[in-house]
Design an enzyme around this catalytic site. Structure first.
Site, PDB file in Angstrom:
ATOM      1  N   GLU A 222     -41.330  49.163 -20.475  1.00  0.00           N
ATOM      2  CA  GLU A 222     -41.277  49.799 -19.155  1.00  0.00           C
ATOM      3  C   GLU A 222     -40.767  51.225 -19.309  1.00  0.00           C
ATOM      4  O   GLU A 222     -39.734  51.458 -19.922  1.00  0.00           O
ATOM      5  CB  GLU A 222     -40.373  48.992 -18.207  1.00  0.00           C
ATOM      6  CG  GLU A 222     -40.056  49.663 -16.880  1.00  0.00           C
ATOM      7  CD  GLU A 222     -41.294  50.133 -16.111  1.00  0.00           C
ATOM      8  OE1 GLU A 222     -42.197  49.320 -15.872  1.00  0.00           O
ATOM      9  OE2 GLU A 222     -41.352  51.343 -15.756  1.00  0.00           O
TER      10      GLU A 222
ATOM     11  N   HIS B 244     -44.351  25.900  21.496  1.00  0.00           N
ATOM     12  CA  HIS B 244     -44.311  26.898  22.564  1.00  0.00           C
ATOM     13  C   HIS B 244     -42.905  27.475  22.657  1.00  0.00           C
ATOM     14  O   HIS B 244     -41.947  26.712  22.555  1.00  0.00           O
ATOM     15  CB  HIS B 244     -44.683  26.234  23.890  1.00  0.00           C
ATOM     16  CG  HIS B 244     -44.497  27.136  25.066  1.00  0.00           C
ATOM     17  ND1 HIS B 244     -45.347  28.183  25.345  1.00  0.00           N
ATOM     18  CD2 HIS B 244     -43.534  27.168  26.025  1.00  0.00           C
ATOM     19  CE1 HIS B 244     -44.921  28.808  26.433  1.00  0.00           C
ATOM     20  NE2 HIS B 244     -43.834  28.209  26.866  1.00  0.00           N
TER      21      HIS B 244
HETATM   22  C1  LIG Z   1     -45.060  53.410  -0.299  1.00  0.00           C
HETATM   23  C2  LIG Z   1     -45.718  52.117  -0.737  1.00  0.00           C
HETATM   24  C3  LIG Z   1     -45.608  51.007   0.052  1.00  0.00           C
HETATM   25  C4  LIG Z   1     -46.214  49.811  -0.343  1.00  0.00           C
HETATM   26  N1  LIG Z   1     -46.089  48.725   0.464  1.00  0.00           N
HETATM   27  C5  LIG Z   1     -46.688  47.564   0.102  1.00  0.00           C
HETATM   28  C6  LIG Z   1     -46.568  46.409   0.920  1.00  0.00           C
HETATM   29  O1  LIG Z   1     -45.925  46.416   1.960  1.00  0.00           O
HETATM   30  N2  LIG Z   1     -47.180  45.272   0.495  1.00  0.00           N
HETATM   31  C7  LIG Z   1     -47.897  45.218  -0.672  1.00  0.00           C
HETATM   32  O2  LIG Z   1     -48.433  44.165  -1.013  1.00  0.00           O
HETATM   33  N3  LIG Z   1     -48.025  46.313  -1.452  1.00  0.00           N
HETATM   34  C8  LIG Z   1     -47.441  47.467  -1.099  1.00  0.00           C
HETATM   35  N4  LIG Z   1     -47.552  48.560  -1.916  1.00  0.00           N
HETATM   36  C9  LIG Z   1     -48.349  48.442  -3.160  1.00  0.00           C
HETATM   37  C10 LIG Z   1     -47.561  47.725  -4.246  1.00  0.00           C
HETATM   38  O3  LIG Z   1     -46.335  48.361  -4.456  1.00  0.00           O
HETATM   39  C11 LIG Z   1     -48.382  47.699  -5.521  1.00  0.00           C
HETATM   40  O4  LIG Z   1     -49.649  47.172  -5.252  1.00  0.00           O
HETATM   41  C12 LIG Z   1     -47.721  46.851  -6.592  1.00  0.00           C
HETATM   42  O5  LIG Z   1     -46.445  47.314  -6.933  1.00  0.00           O
HETATM   43  C13 LIG Z   1     -48.627  46.845  -7.835  1.00  0.00           C
HETATM   44  O6  LIG Z   1     -48.017  46.172  -8.846  1.00  0.00           O
HETATM   45  P1  LIG Z   1     -48.466  46.363 -10.346  1.00  0.00           P
HETATM   46  O7  LIG Z   1     -47.882  45.189 -11.049  1.00  0.00           O
HETATM   47  O8  LIG Z   1     -49.902  46.582 -10.448  1.00  0.00           O
HETATM   48  O9  LIG Z   1     -47.804  47.728 -10.813  1.00  0.00           O
HETATM   49  P2  LIG Z   1     -46.418  48.403 -10.521  1.00  0.00           P
HETATM   50  O10 LIG Z   1     -45.539  47.565  -9.684  1.00  0.00           O
HETATM   51  O11 LIG Z   1     -46.695  49.758 -10.054  1.00  0.00           O
HETATM   52  O12 LIG Z   1     -45.760  48.484 -11.966  1.00  0.00           O
HETATM   53  C14 LIG Z   1     -46.275  49.265 -12.995  1.00  0.00           C
HETATM   54  C15 LIG Z   1     -45.156  49.628 -13.938  1.00  0.00           C
HETATM   55  O13 LIG Z   1     -45.709  50.151 -15.139  1.00  0.00           O
HETATM   56  C16 LIG Z   1     -44.880  51.190 -15.629  1.00  0.00           C
HETATM   57  N5  LIG Z   1     -45.689  52.015 -16.532  1.00  0.00           N
HETATM   58  C17 LIG Z   1     -46.776  52.766 -16.224  1.00  0.00           C
HETATM   59  N6  LIG Z   1     -47.311  53.330 -17.329  1.00  0.00           N
HETATM   60  C18 LIG Z   1     -46.555  52.918 -18.369  1.00  0.00           C
HETATM   61  C19 LIG Z   1     -46.619  53.148 -19.768  1.00  0.00           C
HETATM   62  N7  LIG Z   1     -47.566  53.902 -20.308  1.00  0.00           N
HETATM   63  N8  LIG Z   1     -45.656  52.578 -20.549  1.00  0.00           N
HETATM   64  C20 LIG Z   1     -44.686  51.804 -20.014  1.00  0.00           C
HETATM   65  N9  LIG Z   1     -44.595  51.545 -18.681  1.00  0.00           N
HETATM   66  C21 LIG Z   1     -45.519  52.081 -17.881  1.00  0.00           C
HETATM   67  C22 LIG Z   1     -44.468  51.901 -14.343  1.00  0.00           C
HETATM   68  O14 LIG Z   1     -43.294  52.666 -14.546  1.00  0.00           O
HETATM   69  C23 LIG Z   1     -44.237  50.708 -13.416  1.00  0.00           C
HETATM   70  O15 LIG Z   1     -42.909  50.262 -13.458  1.00  0.00           O
HETATM   71  C24 LIG Z   1     -46.934  49.760  -1.560  1.00  0.00           C
HETATM   72  C25 LIG Z   1     -47.027  50.882  -2.375  1.00  0.00           C
HETATM   73  C26 LIG Z   1     -46.426  52.068  -1.976  1.00  0.00           C
HETATM   74  C27 LIG Z   1     -46.537  53.256  -2.861  1.00  0.00           C
END
Ligand SMILES: Cc1cc2nc3c(=O)[nH]c(=O)nc-3n(C[C@H](O)[C@H](O)[C@H](O)COP(=O)(O)OP(=O)(O)OC[C@H]3O[C@@H](n4cnc5c(N)ncnc54)[C@H](O)[C@@H]3O)c2cc1C
Length: 451
Positions: A33, A435
């Protein structure tokens, strides 16, 4: 070169649970991470925004409490406390996630940025300095997405905010210009309006929430306008300029006419893009089992493109894990994609909408029920919005629903369960619901439907 059975890049919503389960299944597992455990959802997405939505809702409730016979003389936003509460909740979740990883046998957590150097080899630029080379037969990419920054003249010269950096504010901006009136822009626009900012929203499309049905978009537009939010559609941002007093001038074209809008802060909310560059992944898609064109390398969550939600990333993990470890044969084809926009009222969505049905030339019936006809909504004192369902008249199945109303996400989930269980609308009409719950009104929604 350190050898593992499985490596996960990114401790996001798919990566963290997958890493623990693989390690528990006896695989020597590494999770890398570059920032914080928990990824976007915990640190910059769902968790912090929804804690702020709750603070904004408290302010709104205070502002309208006299209608319910409760006179609150005055209230003040303490943005430092709003931020502290959010930070505490985020930290608890992030640290809890990290501890759980660290306490799992066979699992190693390394903080650093990973890039592919070969088919199955990775170089990690360690956060504490130095590098490390690692390899594994199984590699899972869970690197998420980042804010899309559009090419707008002068944007680089102003201190613009993104959905991530706005969460560091411990004060209320005087006038926030939100570029993009979609899910993220709407949540922030309404919440900062309730904190006391003047809000102007600019949307390039002809209407806000351009992926939703027109009636939903219009109702949401009106709800925000009623809260004194200024919204311009058909609005292209042409350029930004800093003023001498430290404010920002935005040159915009609204319905073809150029105008200047002055503001104190700009939030860019025009979308997010997969974070795949460092991984040299741009040309690699995934199949329906989430495997890339290289055997043993999978992409999960936002990075693979498509619906970017926490529950989708989490479901990706369960699919990959069950296929690999439990011998299942699951795919992401035809899985439901529910979502909820956490404005107040919420917009809960599942399945197809009316416009999808038209585009796909599916013969459907559409039924609506205003929240003003929902007993619970009347009693609570918030009758904004409506419920809407799209059904197949031949099979009586529900094909999709949109619930714009208080607890819209929860009501939508009831309909999702019906869809998944094949419960047809003629049965829901006469289901016995408690309800006065919101979901009770699903009886009336479907009684409105002529057979
Ligand atoms: C403002 C906002 C509000 C949101 N609200 C909602 C909501 O209400 N409900 C909902 O379902 N979704 C919501 N989302 C979307 C949701 O946050 C994402 O869809 C979700 O976190 C995706 O998860 P993921 O596992 O794909 O990646 P992420 O949770 O983004 O995790 C990816 C991780 O990989 C790490 N990383 C990236 N590249 C590298 C690398 N090269 N080497 C090592 N580490 C790396 C990053 O630092 C990060 O920690 C929201 C997003 C935002 C921006």
């Amino acid at each position: 070169m350190e050898q593992y059975d499985a490596i996960i890049i990114g401790a996001g919503q798919a990566g963290v649970p997958l890493s623990k389960k693989l390690a528990q299944a006896g695989k020597k597992t590494l999770i890398i991470e570059k920032r914080y455990v928990g990824g976007t959802c915990v640190n910059d997405g769902c968790t912090p925004t929804k804690t702020w939505v709750a603070s904004a809702k408290a302010a709104y409730d205070a502002s309208i409490s006299a209608e319910l016979g409760v006179n609150i003389k005055s209230y003040k936003i303490d943005m430092r406390q709003v931020k502290k509460r959010k930070d505490d909740i985020v930290l608890k979740s992030r640290n809890g996630g990290q501890k759980a990883i660290e306490g799992t046998k066979n699992l190693t957590l390394i903080f650093g940025e990973a890039t592919f150097t070969g088919k199955k080899t990775l170089l990690i630029e360690l956060n504490e300095g130095g590098t490390l080379e690692v390899t594994a037969d199984l590699i899972f990419i869970n690197t998420g997405a980042r804010t899309l920054i559009p090419e707008i003249e002068g944007l680089k010269d102003i201190k613009y905010l993104t959905s991530t950096t706005i969460l560091d504010l411990d004060y209320v901006p005087e006038h926030l210009l939100v570029v993009g009136a979609n899910y993220i822009g709407m949540e922030f626009g309404q919440m900062f309006g309730r904190f006391g900012s003047k809000i102007t929203m600019l949307e390039k499309a002809q209407r806000v929430l351009s992926r939703e049905d027109e009636d939903i978009a219009e109702a949401m537009h009106q709800i925000l306008t009623d809260e004194n939010i200024e919204i311009y559609t058909d609005a292209t941002t042409l350029a930004f300029e800093k003023t001498k007093k430290g404010n920002i001038k935005a040159k915009v074209s609204i319905a073809g006419k150029e105008q200047v809008i002055k503001c104190s802060h700009v939030l860019i909310g025009v979308g997010r893009i997969p974070q795949s560059e460092a991984l040299n992944l741009d040309k690699t898609g995934v199949n329906s089992k989430l495997e890339t064109n290289i055997k043993g390398i999978y992409a999960l969550g936002d990075v693979k493109g498509g619906p970017a939600f926490t529950h989708i990333a989490y479901n990706d993990y369960t699919i990959v894990y069950r296929n690999l470890i439990e011998g299942d044969n699951l795919t992401i084809k035809d899985r439901p994609v529910p979502y909820c926009m956490f404005t107040d009222p919420q917009l809960g969505r599942i399945g197809i909408n009316e416009e999808d049905a038209k585009k796909q030339k599916i013969k459907v019936k559409v039924v609506k029920l205003p929240m003003a006809h929902v007993a619970r909504a009347i009693e609570v004192g918030d009758t904004r919005g409506f419920m809407k369902a799209v059904v197949d008249p031949a099979t009586k199945k529900i094909l999709g629903a949109a619930v714009l109303g208080t607890e819209g996400g929860e009501i939508m989930t009831v309909l999702q369960m019906a869809m998944e269980g094949g419960i047809t609308y003629d049965r829901i009409r006469y289901c016995v619901f408690a309800h006065p719950t919101y979901s009770e009104s699903l009886n009336n929604l479907f009684l409105n439907l002529e057979d």
